[in-house]
Design an enzyme around this catalytic site. Structure first.
Site, PDB file in Angstrom:
ATOM      1  N   PHE A 158      12.178  -2.733  -6.450  1.00 37.37           N
ATOM      2  CA  PHE A 158      11.097  -2.990  -5.490  1.00 37.37           C
ATOM      3  C   PHE A 158       9.838  -2.340  -6.030  1.00 37.37           C
ATOM      4  N   SER A 173       0.600   6.589  -1.302  1.00 34.07           N
ATOM      5  CA  SER A 173       0.669   6.653   0.158  1.00 34.07           C
ATOM      6  C   SER A 173      -0.114   5.527   0.828  1.00 34.07           C
ATOM      7  N   CYS A 180      10.041  -3.747   5.090  1.00 32.36           N
ATOM      8  CA  CYS A 180      11.197  -3.375   4.242  1.00 32.36           C
ATOM      9  C   CYS A 180      11.375  -1.860   4.261  1.00 32.36           C
ATOM     10  N   ARG A 213      13.898   3.379   5.182  1.00 31.46           N
ATOM     11  CA  ARG A 213      13.686   4.714   5.780  1.00 31.46           C
ATOM     12  C   ARG A 213      14.807   5.029   6.772  1.00 31.46           C
ATOM     13  N   GLU A 224       9.332   6.737   0.150  1.00 30.56           N
ATOM     14  CA  GLU A 224       9.405   6.043   1.454  1.00 30.56           C
ATOM     15  C   GLU A 224       8.490   6.700   2.483  1.00 30.56           C
ATOM     16  N   PHE A 270      -5.657   9.066   9.001  1.00 32.38           N
ATOM     17  CA  PHE A 270      -5.323   9.002   7.569  1.00 32.38           C
ATOM     18  C   PHE A 270      -6.528   9.339   6.684  1.00 32.38           C
TER      19      PHE A 270
HETATM   20  P1  TGC Z   1      -1.337  -0.697   9.169  1.00 33.37           P
HETATM   21  O1  TGC Z   1      -2.633  -1.304   9.563  1.00 33.37           O
HETATM   22  O2  TGC Z   1      -0.821   0.456   9.955  1.00 33.37           O
HETATM   23  O3  TGC Z   1      -0.213  -1.832   9.175  1.00 33.37           O
HETATM   24  C1  TGC Z   1      -0.390  -3.085   8.552  1.00 33.37           C
HETATM   25  C2  TGC Z   1       0.562  -4.060   9.239  1.00 33.37           C
HETATM   26  O4  TGC Z   1       1.904  -3.650   8.986  1.00 33.37           O
HETATM   27  C3  TGC Z   1       2.584  -3.317  10.227  1.00 33.37           C
HETATM   28  N1  TGC Z   1       3.378  -2.112   9.958  1.00 33.37           N
HETATM   29  C4  TGC Z   1       4.718  -2.103   9.897  1.00 33.37           C
HETATM   30  N2  TGC Z   1       5.627  -3.066  10.105  1.00 33.37           N
HETATM   31  C5  TGC Z   1       6.934  -2.723   9.950  1.00 33.37           C
HETATM   32  N3  TGC Z   1       7.351  -1.501   9.602  1.00 33.37           N
HETATM   33  C6  TGC Z   1       6.444  -0.509   9.389  1.00 33.37           C
HETATM   34  N4  TGC Z   1       6.863   0.706   9.043  1.00 33.37           N
HETATM   35  C7  TGC Z   1       5.073  -0.786   9.537  1.00 33.37           C
HETATM   36  N5  TGC Z   1       3.933  -0.063   9.390  1.00 33.37           N
HETATM   37  C8  TGC Z   1       2.924  -0.881   9.660  1.00 33.37           C
HETATM   38  C9  TGC Z   1       1.457  -3.077  11.237  1.00 33.37           C
HETATM   39  O5  TGC Z   1       1.901  -3.326  12.546  1.00 33.37           O
HETATM   40  C10 TGC Z   1       0.416  -4.069  10.758  1.00 33.37           C
HETATM   41  O6  TGC Z   1       0.851  -5.350  11.202  1.00 33.37           O
HETATM   42  P2  TGC Z   1      -0.236  -6.500  11.578  1.00 33.37           P
HETATM   43  O7  TGC Z   1       0.586  -7.594  12.161  1.00 33.37           O
HETATM   44  O8  TGC Z   1      -1.180  -5.847  12.559  1.00 33.37           O
HETATM   45  O9  TGC Z   1      -0.905  -6.856  10.294  1.00 33.37           O
HETATM   46  O10 TGC Z   1      -1.406  -0.363   7.634  1.00 33.37           O
HETATM   47  P3  TGC Z   1      -2.175   0.778   6.857  1.00 33.37           P
HETATM   48  O11 TGC Z   1      -2.749   0.180   5.620  1.00 33.37           O
HETATM   49  O12 TGC Z   1      -3.104   1.487   7.805  1.00 33.37           O
HETATM   50  O13 TGC Z   1      -0.981   1.733   6.354  1.00 33.37           O
HETATM   51  C11 TGC Z   1      -0.338   2.588   7.162  1.00 33.37           C
HETATM   52  C12 TGC Z   1       0.554   3.565   6.352  1.00 33.37           C
HETATM   53  C13 TGC Z   1      -0.267   4.614   5.637  1.00 33.37           C
HETATM   54  C14 TGC Z   1       1.407   4.218   7.408  1.00 33.37           C
HETATM   55  C15 TGC Z   1       1.434   2.800   5.326  1.00 33.37           C
HETATM   56  O14 TGC Z   1       0.655   2.344   4.293  1.00 33.37           O
HETATM   57  C16 TGC Z   1       2.555   3.634   4.770  1.00 33.37           C
HETATM   58  O15 TGC Z   1       3.627   3.681   5.357  1.00 33.37           O
HETATM   59  N6  TGC Z   1       2.347   4.322   3.603  1.00 33.37           N
HETATM   60  C17 TGC Z   1       3.430   4.999   2.896  1.00 33.37           C
HETATM   61  C18 TGC Z   1       3.795   4.235   1.648  1.00 33.37           C
HETATM   62  C19 TGC Z   1       5.258   4.285   1.351  1.00 33.37           C
HETATM   63  O16 TGC Z   1       6.069   4.700   2.141  1.00 33.37           O
HETATM   64  N7  TGC Z   1       5.627   3.792   0.179  1.00 33.37           N
HETATM   65  C20 TGC Z   1       7.016   3.671  -0.174  1.00 33.37           C
HETATM   66  C21 TGC Z   1       7.202   2.892  -1.458  1.00 33.37           C
HETATM   67  S1  TGC Z   1       8.838   2.291  -1.702  1.00 33.37           S
HETATM   68  C22 TGC Z   1       9.769   3.639  -2.008  1.00 33.37           C
HETATM   69  O17 TGC Z   1       9.365   4.744  -1.940  1.00 33.37           O
HETATM   70  C23 TGC Z   1      11.181   3.357  -2.338  1.00 33.37           C
HETATM   71  S2  TGC Z   1      12.148   4.740  -2.668  1.00 33.37           S
HETATM   72  C24 TGC Z   1      13.631   3.988  -2.556  1.00 33.37           C
HETATM   73  C25 TGC Z   1      14.781   4.765  -2.966  1.00 33.37           C
HETATM   74  O18 TGC Z   1      14.953   5.043  -4.160  1.00 33.37           O
HETATM   75  O19 TGC Z   1      15.626   5.038  -2.053  1.00 33.37           O
HETATM   76  P1  FAD Z   2       0.179  10.456  -3.152  1.00 32.59           P
HETATM   77  O1  FAD Z   2       0.022   9.317  -2.236  1.00 32.59           O
HETATM   78  O2  FAD Z   2      -0.814  10.610  -4.241  1.00 32.59           O
HETATM   79  O3  FAD Z   2       0.243  11.783  -2.300  1.00 32.59           O
HETATM   80  C1  FAD Z   2       0.047  13.081  -2.883  1.00 32.59           C
HETATM   81  C2  FAD Z   2      -0.006  14.106  -1.731  1.00 32.59           C
HETATM   82  O4  FAD Z   2      -1.124  13.809  -0.872  1.00 32.59           O
HETATM   83  C3  FAD Z   2       1.254  14.056  -0.848  1.00 32.59           C
HETATM   84  O5  FAD Z   2       1.588  15.354  -0.434  1.00 32.59           O
HETATM   85  C4  FAD Z   2       0.783  13.248   0.359  1.00 32.59           C
HETATM   86  O6  FAD Z   2       1.500  13.534   1.541  1.00 32.59           O
HETATM   87  C5  FAD Z   2      -0.661  13.695   0.473  1.00 32.59           C
HETATM   88  N1  FAD Z   2      -1.483  12.696   1.172  1.00 32.59           N
HETATM   89  C6  FAD Z   2      -1.766  11.419   0.790  1.00 32.59           C
HETATM   90  N2  FAD Z   2      -2.523  10.818   1.709  1.00 32.59           N
HETATM   91  C7  FAD Z   2      -2.729  11.720   2.699  1.00 32.59           C
HETATM   92  C8  FAD Z   2      -3.442  11.693   3.942  1.00 32.59           C
HETATM   93  N3  FAD Z   2      -4.080  10.598   4.366  1.00 32.59           N
HETATM   94  N4  FAD Z   2      -3.430  12.813   4.697  1.00 32.59           N
HETATM   95  C9  FAD Z   2      -2.770  13.924   4.291  1.00 32.59           C
HETATM   96  N5  FAD Z   2      -2.090  14.010   3.140  1.00 32.59           N
HETATM   97  C10 FAD Z   2      -2.082  12.923   2.358  1.00 32.59           C
HETATM   98  N6  FAD Z   2       7.944   3.347  -4.903  1.00 32.59           N
HETATM   99  C11 FAD Z   2       8.240   2.019  -4.940  1.00 32.59           C
HETATM  100  O7  FAD Z   2       7.388   1.177  -4.696  1.00 32.59           O
HETATM  101  N7  FAD Z   2       9.519   1.613  -5.240  1.00 32.59           N
HETATM  102  C12 FAD Z   2      10.525   2.471  -5.515  1.00 32.59           C
HETATM  103  O8  FAD Z   2      11.669   2.062  -5.761  1.00 32.59           O
HETATM  104  C13 FAD Z   2      10.216   3.875  -5.521  1.00 32.59           C
HETATM  105  N8  FAD Z   2      11.167   4.778  -5.880  1.00 32.59           N
HETATM  106  C14 FAD Z   2      10.815   6.085  -6.035  1.00 32.59           C
HETATM  107  C15 FAD Z   2      11.728   6.987  -6.597  1.00 32.59           C
HETATM  108  C16 FAD Z   2      11.359   8.309  -6.825  1.00 32.59           C
HETATM  109  C17 FAD Z   2      12.326   9.249  -7.461  1.00 32.59           C
HETATM  110  C18 FAD Z   2      10.062   8.764  -6.436  1.00 32.59           C
HETATM  111  C19 FAD Z   2       9.660  10.202  -6.648  1.00 32.59           C
HETATM  112  C20 FAD Z   2       9.165   7.885  -5.882  1.00 32.59           C
HETATM  113  C21 FAD Z   2       9.519   6.537  -5.685  1.00 32.59           C
HETATM  114  N9  FAD Z   2       8.588   5.615  -5.204  1.00 32.59           N
HETATM  115  C22 FAD Z   2       8.895   4.274  -5.195  1.00 32.59           C
HETATM  116  C23 FAD Z   2       7.220   6.028  -4.931  1.00 32.59           C
HETATM  117  C24 FAD Z   2       7.032   6.804  -3.639  1.00 32.59           C
HETATM  118  O9  FAD Z   2       7.121   5.971  -2.530  1.00 32.59           O
HETATM  119  C25 FAD Z   2       5.682   7.524  -3.702  1.00 32.59           C
HETATM  120  O10 FAD Z   2       5.829   8.577  -4.641  1.00 32.59           O
HETATM  121  C26 FAD Z   2       5.249   8.060  -2.350  1.00 32.59           C
HETATM  122  O11 FAD Z   2       4.965   7.008  -1.465  1.00 32.59           O
HETATM  123  C27 FAD Z   2       4.014   8.970  -2.458  1.00 32.59           C
HETATM  124  O12 FAD Z   2       3.023   8.398  -3.246  1.00 32.59           O
HETATM  125  P2  FAD Z   2       2.383   9.229  -4.473  1.00 32.59           P
HETATM  126  O13 FAD Z   2       3.488   9.753  -5.283  1.00 32.59           O
HETATM  127  O14 FAD Z   2       1.392   8.348  -5.135  1.00 32.59           O
HETATM  128  O15 FAD Z   2       1.641  10.445  -3.793  1.00 32.59           O
END
Ligand code: TGC
Ligand code: FAD
Length: 410
Positions: free
Chosen positions: A154, A163, A264, A269, A389, A409
């Site tokens: 993904f 983030s 997703c 999560r 996540e 944010f």
């Molecule tokens: P925002 O305006 O809040 O939302 C945009 C649209 O999305 C909807 N929405 C969601 N829907 C389902 N589930 C959720 N958790 C949702 N969060 C938001 C929302 O209702 C809206 O819908 P619509 O119909 O109005 O368009 O969006 P934003 O740009 O303000 O972002 C909010 C924020 C910061 C919370 C979001 O960007 C976020 O969650 N950031 C964190 C990024 C993150 O978690 N990345 C993960 C990458 S993948 C990964 O880490 C895999 S690790 C896997 C592993 O190895 O196990």
């Molecule tokens: P940043 O977003 O740069 O954040 C750095 C610091 O700033 C953090 O402490 C954060 O909390 C803080 N911060 C950021 N914004 C704010 C704010 N508005 N207010 C206060 N504090 C803030 N991603 C994928 O897409 N697919 C995957 O399969 C995947 N697997 C992963 C596996 C591993 C082992 C790891 C380490 C990461 C993986 N990720 C994946 C990425 C992961 O989701 C990101 O690392 C995570 O979302 C944080 O993003 P970043 O590392 O860029 O940190």
């Protein structure tokens, strides 16, 4: 006169064993088992046994060598760990969310990296195909992913965008019947060994779209990220997309906007909420066993008040998190769970698990920094689990917005 031979030196310098994976006793202080169906308990126990018998004996070595135990994939498939909630007609388990959670809890008791593999497969690859894909995409990919013949990854995060995925730079431009993708994804679990990548990119109107990109297409490279101290038994990689052409049939037609990838994340999560507590249960149990078997000052260290306080803190926090998970699961199964409720549990449970791991590590004394015990591996893994996540801070802000109505944010 001949001297008597000196006594043989004691060559067994290994530390006395104070912990054994097969002596695991799952903490269930509030009898949560009473709330589970017999089927749910049986499925959980199957994964529990699998982890004790097939994961625990090999995982430390794989983590030390930074090697994903690929030979376990068929066993994951046989136990329904790949897509537990995906309907059975597509090869998934067709299980409830509570069962999915219990499975992730047990698997992460073994290792967070193994749970990551299964989370990504089920929640970040199979879920978007099932939720947003065409019938042809479902038939092509879901059964193969469920039985472990195909591996997925993904790609949402980028080198400069974590983030705040709304800022993503990866682009998709339309050229006739095809799309051309350009960009760079980072931190993609499984990518180096994946057959298909779910790639999120912005189109020419800045709308986020999802694509199923086979990793053997021209222009795709997946260099591994090797220098980590965390999730060493898992694969994490970059995904570089250089003018990659995919047909329109590779686009997920029903995914439009950031809601696609974020939905997703809610699925994954949810699994992490349970998984992190599995890691905490493993750390707690290692500390509990050690406290009973390790003697200092002429008595088991479990007889010291300060050691008991640590164990009680662990049981208390694990019990609260287990209750949170169970309730979250019943809400999800009822179709009323909100993403913000998942954020609260992800935030709480990852923090809890890290604190349990750190405290357990200290209870193990010097040997606690070695791979004689699973705790330091879990502790290091959890540093990724608390970050991916959505970081602790991001989940704070999601719940903060929910309770105040104010976005904080920026
Ligand atoms: P925002 O305006 O809040 O939302 C945009 C649209 O999305 C909807 N929405 C969601 N829907 C389902 N589930 C959720 N958790 C949702 N969060 C938001 C929302 O209702 C809206 O819908 P619509 O119909 O109005 O368009 O969006 P934003 O740009 O303000 O972002 C909010 C924020 C910061 C919370 C979001 O960007 C976020 O969650 N950031 C964190 C990024 C993150 O978690 N990345 C993960 C990458 S993948 C990964 O880490 C895999 S690790 C896997 C592993 O190895 O196990
Ligand atoms: P940043 O977003 O740069 O954040 C750095 C610091 O700033 C953090 O402490 C954060 O909390 C803080 N911060 C950021 N914004 C704010 C704010 N508005 N207010 C206060 N504090 C803030 N991603 C994928 O897409 N697919 C995957 O399969 C995947 N697997 C992963 C596996 C591993 C082992 C790891 C380490 C990461 C993986 N990720 C994946 C990425 C992961 O989701 C990101 O690392 C995570 O979302 C944080 O993003 P970043 O590392 O860029 O940190």
């Amino acid at each position: 006169m001949s001297q008597p031979a000196p006594p043989e030196p004691d060559t067994d310098v290994s530390a006395p064993e104070t912990w054994a994976p097969e002596a695991f006793e799952a903490p269930d202080y509030y009898a949560l088992d009473d709330l589970l169906s017999d089927e749910a308990k049986a499925l959980r126990d199957e994964v529990r046994t699998f982890v004790t018998e097939e994961v625990a004996p090999i995982i430390e070595e794989h983590a030390q060598r930074a090697e994903f135990p690929r030979h376990l994939i068929p066993a994951f498939a046989r136990r329904g760990l790949l897509g537990p909630t995906i309907p059975a007609e597509y090869g998934g388990g067709g299980h409830s969310s509570v069962v999915y959670g219990l499975m992730m809890q047990e698997l992460e008791r073994g290792d967070s990296g193994l749970r990551s593999f299964c989370s990504v497969t089920g929640s970040l690859v199979m879920y978007p195909i099932w939720r947003y894909g065409t019938e042809a995409q479902k038939e092509r990919w879901l059964p193969a992913l469920a039985n472990g013949e195909a591996i997925g990854c993904f790609g949402l995060t980028e080198p400069n965008v974590g983030s705040n995925p709304a800022d993503m730079q990866t682009r998709a431009r339309r050229e006739g019947d095809a799309w051309v993708l350009d960009g760079h994804k980072r931190w993609s679990t499984n990518a180096t060994m994946a057959d298909v990548a779910v790639i999120w990119a912005k189109d020419e109107e800045d709308i986020v779209r999802g694509f199923l990109v086979e990793t053997d297409r021209a222009g795709v490279t997946t260099p591994p990220i090797d220098d980590t101290w965390s999730l060493r038994a898992a694969v994490t990689s970059e995904v570089v997309l250089d003018d990659v052409r995919v047909p329109e049939a590779a686009r997920l037609p029903d995914a439009k906007g950031l809601k696609g990838p974020l939905s997703c994340l809610t699925q994954a999560r949810y699994g992490i909420c349970w998984g992190a507590i599995g890691a905490a249960m493993a750390c707690y149990d290692a500390a509990r066993q050690h406290a009973q078997n390790r003697e200092q000052f002429g008595q088991p260290i479990g007889g010291f008040q300060l050691m008991q306080e640590r164990l009680v803190d662990m049981v208390q926090e694990i019990t609260k998190a287990q209750l949170l998970n169970w309730r979250l699961g019943t809400l999800k199964d009822a179709g009323t769970m909100r993403p913000q409720q998942v954020s609260l549990a992800k935030r709480n449970n990852c923090q809890t698990a890290l604190e349990v791991a750190r405290s357990a590590r200290q209870m193990l004394g010097g040997n606690g920094v070695t791979s004689m015990y699973p705790v330091m591996r879990h502790m290091n893994n959890l540093e990724s689990v608390v970050t991916y996540e959505g970081t602790h801070e991001i989940h704070t802000l999601i719940v903060g917005e929910d309770v105040t109505g104010e976005k904080a944010f920026v």
